[in-house]
Motif scaffolding. Sequence first.
Motif, mmCIF file in Angstrom:
data_model
loop_
_atom_site.group_PDB
_atom_site.id
_atom_site.type_symbol
_atom_site.label_atom_id
_atom_site.label_comp_id
_atom_site.label_asym_id
_atom_site.label_seq_id
_atom_site.Cartn_x
_atom_site.Cartn_y
_atom_site.Cartn_z
ATOM 1 N N THR A 1 -7.107 17.301 -6.726
ATOM 2 C CA THR A 1 -6.413 18.015 -5.656
ATOM 3 C C THR A 1 -4.998 17.444 -5.518
ATOM 4 O O THR A 1 -4.680 16.397 -6.085
ATOM 5 C CB THR A 1 -7.131 17.836 -4.312
ATOM 6 N N VAL A 2 -4.193 18.146 -4.739
ATOM 7 C CA VAL A 2 -2.811 17.717 -4.493
ATOM 8 C C VAL A 2 -2.792 16.280 -3.961
ATOM 9 O O VAL A 2 -2.048 15.428 -4.452
ATOM 10 C CB VAL A 2 -2.150 18.704 -3.495
ATOM 11 N N THR A 3 -3.654 16.023 -2.993
ATOM 12 C CA THR A 3 -3.696 14.675 -2.415
ATOM 13 C C THR A 3 -4.113 13.639 -3.451
ATOM 14 O O THR A 3 -3.537 12.544 -3.514
ATOM 15 C CB THR A 3 -4.700 14.637 -1.235
ATOM 16 N N GLU A 4 -5.108 13.978 -4.272
ATOM 17 C CA GLU A 4 -5.582 13.006 -5.271
ATOM 18 C C GLU A 4 -4.499 12.674 -6.296
ATOM 19 O O GLU A 4 -4.371 11.523 -6.727
ATOM 20 C CB GLU A 4 -6.837 13.547 -5.969
ATOM 21 N N ILE A 5 -3.726 13.695 -6.662
ATOM 22 C CA ILE A 5 -2.619 13.452 -7.601
ATOM 23 C C ILE A 5 -1.579 12.529 -6.958
ATOM 24 O O ILE A 5 -1.133 11.544 -7.558
ATOM 25 C CB ILE A 5 -1.939 14.792 -8.003
ATOM 26 N N LEU A 6 -1.225 12.851 -5.716
ATOM 27 C CA LEU A 6 -0.229 12.026 -5.034
ATOM 28 C C LEU A 6 -0.735 10.597 -4.860
ATOM 29 O O LEU A 6 0.013 9.638 -5.008
ATOM 30 C CB LEU A 6 0.127 12.637 -3.675
ATOM 31 N N LYS A 7 -2.029 10.471 -4.584
ATOM 32 C CA LYS A 7 -2.629 9.142 -4.414
ATOM 33 C C LYS A 7 -2.497 8.328 -5.690
ATOM 34 O O LYS A 7 -2.155 7.146 -5.649
ATOM 35 C CB LYS A 7 -4.116 9.305 -4.065
ATOM 36 N N MET A 8 -2.797 8.980 -6.829
ATOM 37 C CA MET A 8 -2.693 8.253 -8.098
ATOM 38 C C MET A 8 -1.268 7.736 -8.282
ATOM 39 O O MET A 8 -1.060 6.551 -8.544
ATOM 40 C CB MET A 8 -3.067 9.140 -9.272
ATOM 41 N N PHE A 9 -0.282 8.624 -8.117
ATOM 42 C CA PHE A 9 1.102 8.203 -8.325
ATOM 43 C C PHE A 9 1.517 7.158 -7.293
ATOM 44 O O PHE A 9 2.258 6.233 -7.602
ATOM 45 C CB PHE A 9 2.040 9.412 -8.297
ATOM 46 N N ARG A 10 1.009 7.306 -6.089
ATOM 47 C CA ARG A 10 1.366 6.359 -5.032
ATOM 48 C C ARG A 10 0.969 4.938 -5.428
ATOM 49 O O ARG A 10 1.700 3.984 -5.183
ATOM 50 C CB ARG A 10 0.634 6.757 -3.743
ATOM 51 N N ASN A 11 -0.209 4.830 -6.055
ATOM 52 C CA ASN A 11 -0.713 3.502 -6.424
ATOM 53 C C ASN A 11 0.041 2.879 -7.597
ATOM 54 O O ASN A 11 -0.250 1.762 -7.990
ATOM 55 C CB ASN A 11 -2.198 3.583 -6.763
ATOM 56 N N LEU A 12 0.971 3.614 -8.186
ATOM 57 C CA LEU A 12 1.701 3.076 -9.324
ATOM 58 C C LEU A 12 2.987 2.365 -8.888
ATOM 59 O O LEU A 12 3.620 1.690 -9.680
ATOM 60 C CB LEU A 12 2.050 4.200 -10.309
ATOM 61 N N TYR A 13 3.370 2.551 -7.625
ATOM 62 C CA TYR A 13 4.662 2.016 -7.168
ATOM 63 C C TYR A 13 4.481 0.884 -6.158
ATOM 64 O O TYR A 13 3.514 0.878 -5.404
ATOM 65 C CB TYR A 13 5.490 3.144 -6.545
ATOM 66 N N PRO A 14 5.438 -0.038 -6.117
ATOM 67 C CA PRO A 14 5.290 -1.184 -5.216
ATOM 68 C C PRO A 14 5.542 -0.844 -3.750
ATOM 69 O O PRO A 14 4.874 -1.385 -2.872
ATOM 70 C CB PRO A 14 6.336 -2.183 -5.725
ATOM 71 N N THR A 15 6.515 0.047 -3.457
ATOM 72 C CA THR A 15 6.794 0.343 -2.049
ATOM 73 C C THR A 15 6.819 1.856 -1.839
ATOM 74 O O THR A 15 7.865 2.452 -1.598
ATOM 75 C CB THR A 15 8.166 -0.235 -1.633
ATOM 76 N N PRO A 16 5.638 2.472 -1.924
ATOM 77 C CA PRO A 16 5.602 3.938 -1.874
ATOM 78 C C PRO A 16 5.727 4.498 -0.463
ATOM 79 O O PRO A 16 5.573 3.775 0.520
ATOM 80 C CB PRO A 16 4.217 4.250 -2.441
ATOM 81 N N LEU A 17 5.990 5.800 -0.400
ATOM 82 C CA LEU A 17 5.974 6.513 0.876
ATOM 83 C C LEU A 17 4.525 6.872 1.202
ATOM 84 O O LEU A 17 3.647 6.782 0.351
ATOM 85 C CB LEU A 17 6.792 7.802 0.769
ATOM 86 N N LYS A 18 4.315 7.308 2.451
ATOM 87 C CA LYS A 18 2.962 7.748 2.824
ATOM 88 C C LYS A 18 2.730 9.156 2.273
ATOM 89 O O LYS A 18 3.664 9.951 2.169
ATOM 90 C CB LYS A 18 2.845 7.785 4.351
ATOM 91 N N ILE A 19 1.468 9.445 1.969
ATOM 92 C CA ILE A 19 1.151 10.753 1.403
ATOM 93 C C ILE A 19 1.521 11.878 2.375
ATOM 94 O O ILE A 19 2.117 12.880 1.983
ATOM 95 C CB ILE A 19 -0.339 10.806 1.007
ATOM 96 N N GLU A 20 1.226 11.677 3.656
ATOM 97 C CA GLU A 20 1.533 12.681 4.672
ATOM 98 C C GLU A 20 3.019 13.019 4.678
ATOM 99 O O GLU A 20 3.414 14.181 4.765
ATOM 100 C CB GLU A 20 1.119 12.170 6.061
ATOM 101 N N GLU A 21 3.797 11.963 4.598
ATOM 102 C CA GLU A 21 5.247 12.122 4.637
ATOM 103 C C GLU A 21 5.718 13.003 3.469
ATOM 104 O O GLU A 21 6.509 13.927 3.649
ATOM 105 C CB GLU A 21 5.841 10.709 4.482
ATOM 106 N N VAL A 22 5.189 12.699 2.283
ATOM 107 C CA VAL A 22 5.598 13.452 1.097
ATOM 108 C C VAL A 22 5.114 14.891 1.183
ATOM 109 O O VAL A 22 5.852 15.829 0.876
ATOM 110 C CB VAL A 22 5.064 12.757 -0.176
ATOM 111 N N LEU A 23 3.872 15.078 1.642
ATOM 112 C CA LEU A 23 3.333 16.445 1.779
ATOM 113 C C LEU A 23 4.241 17.273 2.669
ATOM 114 O O LEU A 23 4.488 18.452 2.432
ATOM 115 C CB LEU A 23 1.922 16.397 2.371
#
Lengths: 307, 392
Positions: free
Chosen positions: A96-118
Amino acid sequence: MAEETIIEVNDLKKHYGNVKAVDGISFKVLKGEVFTLLGPNGAGKTTTLEVLEGLKAHDSGKIAMFGKTLHTTVPREIRERIGVVLQENNFIEHLTVTEILKMFRNLYPTPLKIEEVLEIVSLQEKRKARVEKLSGGQRQRLAIGTALIGNPDLIFMDEPTTGLDPQARRNIWDMIEKFKNSGKTIFLTTHYMEEAEVLSDYVYIMDHGKIIAKGTPQKLVSSFGGDKIIEARVNTNNDKIIGLKEIFSDIEIEESKVIFGASDLPKTMKSFLDWAEANSIEVEDLSVRQSNLEDVFLKLTGRSLRD
Amino acid sequence: MKRVFAIFKALFLSNLKSPASLFWTIIFPVMLLLILGSIFLNVGKSVSVKVAVVNESSTFKGTNMDFASHIVKALKDMSKATDDKTPLLTIESGTTQSFLQNSIKELKIDKIDAVLVIPKLFNTYLYARALHFPSKVKNESLVIYTQRNSQSSNIAFSILDSVVSAFNREFMKHSGVTNIVIPETEYVSMGKGSSFSYVKFLVTGIIVMAFMTVALFGVTDDLLVQREKKVLRRIFVAPVDRSHYLFGMTLSNVVLEFVQLALILVVGIWMGAKLKFGPDAFFYLLLTLFVMMPLGFFVASFAKSANSGNALASIFNFLFMFLGGLFFPISGVPFALKVVAYSIPTTYLANGLRDSMGVSPSPTPTYLNILVPIIWAVVMTLYSIRYFKWEV
């Protein structure tokens, strides 16, 4: 305060056999600006971007990013500061959209929140939709979301609006404006001159692997085509129109239609109308418009951007 | 580690949500186990069992009190074919000690499934019981010899036991005495240990197949399909190194294999496969896991596109499945095929696994069971390192 240079490229070359995809280009991207490579398909824009993203190694030339010189690859600590929207964006299927964003989020040291990006990419209502069910525009917005989630300083966007309808294109332009306003640096490639004009602070026009012109959109337009363009339709045959070439050196003639630049509008207009009167030619249609990057490209290469 | 785990989670989730992958990796092996297993069980039921009856009884011969002859007759009647159906059992009968010795020998080598022995003073004993002289007569019980852990032997025992029960009921009706004959059960074991069980053979074969399927198709999908769809490009412009992706992907496939393993074992045990789990069994399971993975890498490196990768994976899959003797023993195949069979890794992995799990002793030596698969894995890994392209 001196402007911070984010990317500096000198004499970059990338060849595929005999094809000189990128043939010795140099440029500088400053912090907080929208930098655009404008050119037709096959000009070498994507190859340039792929080298900068670390997907391809360059043959020669010097690249520095965030003050660090790059060699064959782009090191991870630099990739942590970059967001990328590729030309073709596919995702791991069934997620899902959230799952994709979650995967990418975990690749970065200081990511944004998923809600914010959505919210930024307006996909709140699609958060639970599987990626294969998204429309073209939604996919593109998700791609931008994945580029944004790492909270990058620099975003590469390779033809981000190609294939989208006008509404979806507008949405993406608005987003790019917002990124710019929040201090991010955007590196854009496009073959849409409107896009380059609306969004860019600085445009490099690229053709056959070389930079053929550069400047702010306004500067490019005024230095190559004059400020205004006159388009007129006349009821006469070609023989008489040819005579206009003696008056306006940059004139383009398409059957009964003539197009020419006017750096001094009243004077140029007067000379044109005087010519018509003197030759007893009726002017059926006359319009004045702002000249654009398309006119610049046409002038530089004799071809249209979409050729 | 966080990045490896992020990749693992995404790929694993995608696998679990994909109907095709779920079917081929999880449902298909279990289905195959159930189908092949039940075919065998039905075969076991329709094919009759062979029983030797040793009637040593020597008293009251030719009289109404010859109870032993009733039992023998009942069994002989059951061995007659009726309505074109295969009879439940075939009987060999005899009366001598040497016949008994011979029958037990045959039981040990699986030629017959059970031996029923009627003791010498059987008729006398029953007659005495009928006349209520229990204390004065030595118990002369029937003895049934069967093989432990043999399906057909169990079936033979059940038949004999039910015949004896029927005899008990009849005898009780006429004499009023209860519980006259309780057969004693004697177990014999095969020279090699426990007997061959097809379900156990199948379960271990399917474990190897399942591991192979995940490695072949899982890796092909994670590398070739994702490369072709440019998903890999997108991931590698993020701060992800190729090693992160490789580990995440391998982990996702390994976890999938463990899920499979658990499922196959549960179904297998439910179907009656009692397997040994010693350290050597775990060793072979891990060996299978790590030897099959490079096979997937090889396919991904050799094939140019996802389509050709899938085709190549299917070829390997079928070849290694059938010639590896995963479902049926390969002892009967022609010589040319045997040469192939004894050069592929699945043959040795299955042999090793079956030996270690107490299914059947390995026809190939242990060092080959370990060495041959490792040679395959090393060669395929080297090939993959040399030829795999992350970009096309």
